[in-house]
Scaffold this motif. Structure first.
Motif, PDB file in Angstrom:
ATOM      1  N   GLY A 134      64.439  31.828  14.196  1.00 18.00           N
ATOM      2  CA  GLY A 134      63.680  31.687  13.450  1.00 18.00           C
ATOM      3  C   GLY A 134      63.959  30.826  11.810  1.00 18.00           C
ATOM      4  N   GLY A 173      58.344  33.297  11.458  1.00 18.27           N
ATOM      5  CA  GLY A 173      60.620  33.195  11.452  1.00 18.27           C
ATOM      6  C   GLY A 173      60.636  33.074  10.690  1.00 18.27           C
ATOM      7  N   LEU A 194      61.648  36.960  11.175  1.00 19.79           N
ATOM      8  CA  LEU A 194      63.213  36.631  12.699  1.00 19.79           C
ATOM      9  C   LEU A 194      64.155  37.465  11.834  1.00 19.79           C
ATOM     10  CD1 LEU A 194      61.416  35.287  15.666  1.00 19.79           C
ATOM     11  CD2 LEU A 194      62.035  37.326  15.115  1.00 19.79           C
TER      12      LEU A 194
END
Length: 404
Positions: free
Chosen positions: A297, A330, A333
Motif C-alpha cells: 500500500g 494505497g 490499504l
C-alpha cells in the motif's frame, strides 16, 4: 509491566464478541465524528467569514485549533481510559463535543467560534482514540484487522462526503446548521454506545499510573520498534490524505474552474476508491499477510505521488484524478492494516497506544497541511511533493519494521 510489553490476546482476557453490524456501525461513527465535524464546515467558510466579519483566510484557525486540541487531548484520554475504563471517557467526551457544537452554533463572534472548536476537539478526541482501543479490547488477529478496516473506511468517507453535505446545509439553512447536525450525531452516538457496548476494559486489566508513569510509558512505547515504525508509516500516509483535502479545493476551483458543488462531488467520488481499498485490505491480508499488504500500500501511494508530480504544475483532470486514485487506494490499504499491526502487541495498554498513534496522526496531518500551503511551488506540485515524501518515508518505515 511496561507499555511495550506484549499483552495476552484480547480474546483470552475479555468476553469474546461477534463482529456484528451494529458494533461496526458504532465504531465507525465514533471514528468518523471528528473528521465529519472538520470537513463539513469547509464549504461554508465564505458565509462564516461574512457573518463573523473576519477575512476568509482566518477561518483556517478553525482547523488549526481543532487539530491541536485533538492531538493533545488524545494523550490524556488514552491512559485515563486504561485506568478508569473506556465507557465514561467515551460518553463524557461525546457530551463535551455536543456542548462545543452548541457554542459554535451560537457563536456571536470569531473568538467564541474558536473556543467552541477547541471544546469540540477536546470532546471528540475521546471518541476517535477509543474507537480503536475498544476494537482492540474486543477483537484480535483478522477480526481486529477487519474491524479497523471498516472503521478506517468510515474515517476516510467522512471527509469525502461531508463537504457535499456541508454545501447543501449552508445553501438551505445557513452555516450554523452544520454544527446542529454534528451535535445531533454526537447525541445519537452516545445513545448507541449506551445500548450496544458495555465496558470493554474490565477492572482486572486496569493499571493505575501517575503523570510520571504515563510519561515514561509514552517514552517506552515510542522507543519500541513494534509500535513506532508502523505508527509512523500510518501517520505519514494519513498526513498525505489531509494534504490532499487541504490543497484540492484551490487546485480544482481556482486552477480548473470547478464550482463548490462540483468540488463536493469530486470529493464524494474519491471515497469509493477508499471504500474499495478498505474492503480489500482484510481479504488481501488473509492471503498475503498484513505486513506485506501494508508495505504494498505504501508503494502504491508512492506511485500515486510520483504520477502527480509527473503531470507538472497544471495536469489535466484525468491525470490528476488517476494519480490521486492510486494514492488513495494505497492509503486505504495502509491505514487499517498498519493500525492493526501497531496496536496488536499492546492489548493491556490499548488506550495508551491508540492515544499516541492518534497524536502522531494529527501531528502529521497538521504538518502536511502546513507544508502543502507553505512550499514555494504551484499547489499541485506542492501536494505531489508532500504525497511522495510521506509515502516514501512510510515505505521505508514498514521495510525496517519487517512485519510479514
Amino acid at each position: 509491566m511496561s507499555a511495550a510489553e506484549t499483552a495476552t490476546p484480547a480474546a483470552a482476557t475479555a468476553a469474546p464478541r461477534r463482529l456484528s453490524g451494529g458494533m461496526l456501525a458504532l465504531l465507525a461513527g465514533l471514528a468518523a465524528l471528528g473528521t465529519l465535524s472538520t470537513n463539513i464546515i469547509l464549504p461554508a467558510f465564505p458565509s462564516m467569514a461574512a457573518a463573523l466579519d473576519v477575512p476568509a483566510r482566518d477561518l483556517g484557525l478553525t482547523l488549526t485549533s481543532f487539530f491541536l486540541a485533538f492531538a493533545v487531548g488524545q494523550l490524556v484520554v488514552g491512559p485515563t481510559s486504561d485506568r478508569f475504563g473506556r465507557r465514561p471517557l467515551v460518553l463524557g467526551g461525546l457530551m463535551l463535543f455536543v456542548i462545543g457544537s452548541a457554542i459554535c452554533w451560537a457563536a456571536p463572534d470569531f473568538g467564541t467560534l474558536i473556543t467552541g472548536r477547541v471544546v469540540q476537539a477536546a470532546g471528540v478526541c475521546a471518541a476517535s482514540v477509543l474507537s480503536r482501543a475498544i476494537a482492540r479490547d474486543l477483537y484480535d488477529g483478522e477480526a481486529l484487522a477487519r474491524a479497523l478496516a471498516l472503521t478506517m473506511v468510515a474515517m476516510a468517507a467522512a471527509p469525502g462526503f461531508s463537504p457535499l453535505l456541508g454545501s447543501a446545509l449552508d445553501t438551505a439553512f445557513g452555516w450554523r446548521a452544520a454544527f446542529v447536525l454534528v451535535g445531533v450525531a454526537g447525541i445519537l452516538l452516545a445513545i448507541a454506545h449506551l445500548t450496544v457496548v458495555g465496558e470493554t476494559h474490565p477492572a482486572d486489566r486496569r493499571r493505575p499510573a501517575g503523570i510520571g508513569g504515563i510519561a515514561r510509558a509514552y517514552v517506552e512505547l515510542a522507543r519500541d520498534r513494534r509500535f513506532i515504525l508502523p505508527a509512523s508509516a500510518v501517520s505519514l500516509v494519513l498526513g498525505g490524505l489531509y494534504a490532499f483535502f487541504g490543497a484540492t479545493p484551490a487546485i480544482l476551483m481556482t486552477g480548473m474552474g470547478f464550482t463548490s458543488l462540483e468540488l463536493g462531488l469530486f470529493f464524494a467520488a474519491t471515497v469509493f476508491v477508499v471504500f474499495g481499498a478498505g474492503f480489500a485490505a482484510p481479504r488481501l491480508a488473509h492471503v498475503f499477510g498484513a505486513g506485506r499488504v501494508a508495505r504494498a500500500g505504501t508503494l502504491l501511494a508512492l506511485a500515486g505521488g510520483l504520477a502527480l508530480a509527473a503531470g507538472g504544475s497544471t495536469p489535466g483532470i484525468a491525470i490528476f484524478t488517476a494519480a490521486l486514485s492510486v494514492f488513495l487506494f494505497g492509503m486505504g490499504l495502509v491505514n487499517p492494516l498498519g493500525t492493526a499491526i501497531t496496536l496488536q502487541p499492546f492489548g493491556s495498554r490499548a488506550g495508551l497506544a491508540s492515544a499516541l498513534l492518534g497524536f502522531l496522526q494529527m501531528a502529521m496531518a497538521a504538518l502536511a497541511t502546513l507544508l502543502v500551503t507553505a512550499l514555494p511551488l504551484p499547489q499541485t506540485l506542492a501536494m505531489a511533493v508532500v504525497l511522495t515524501g510521506a509515502s516514501g518515508l512510510a515505505a521505508l518505515a514498514f521495510t525496517a519494521q519487517g512485519n510479514k
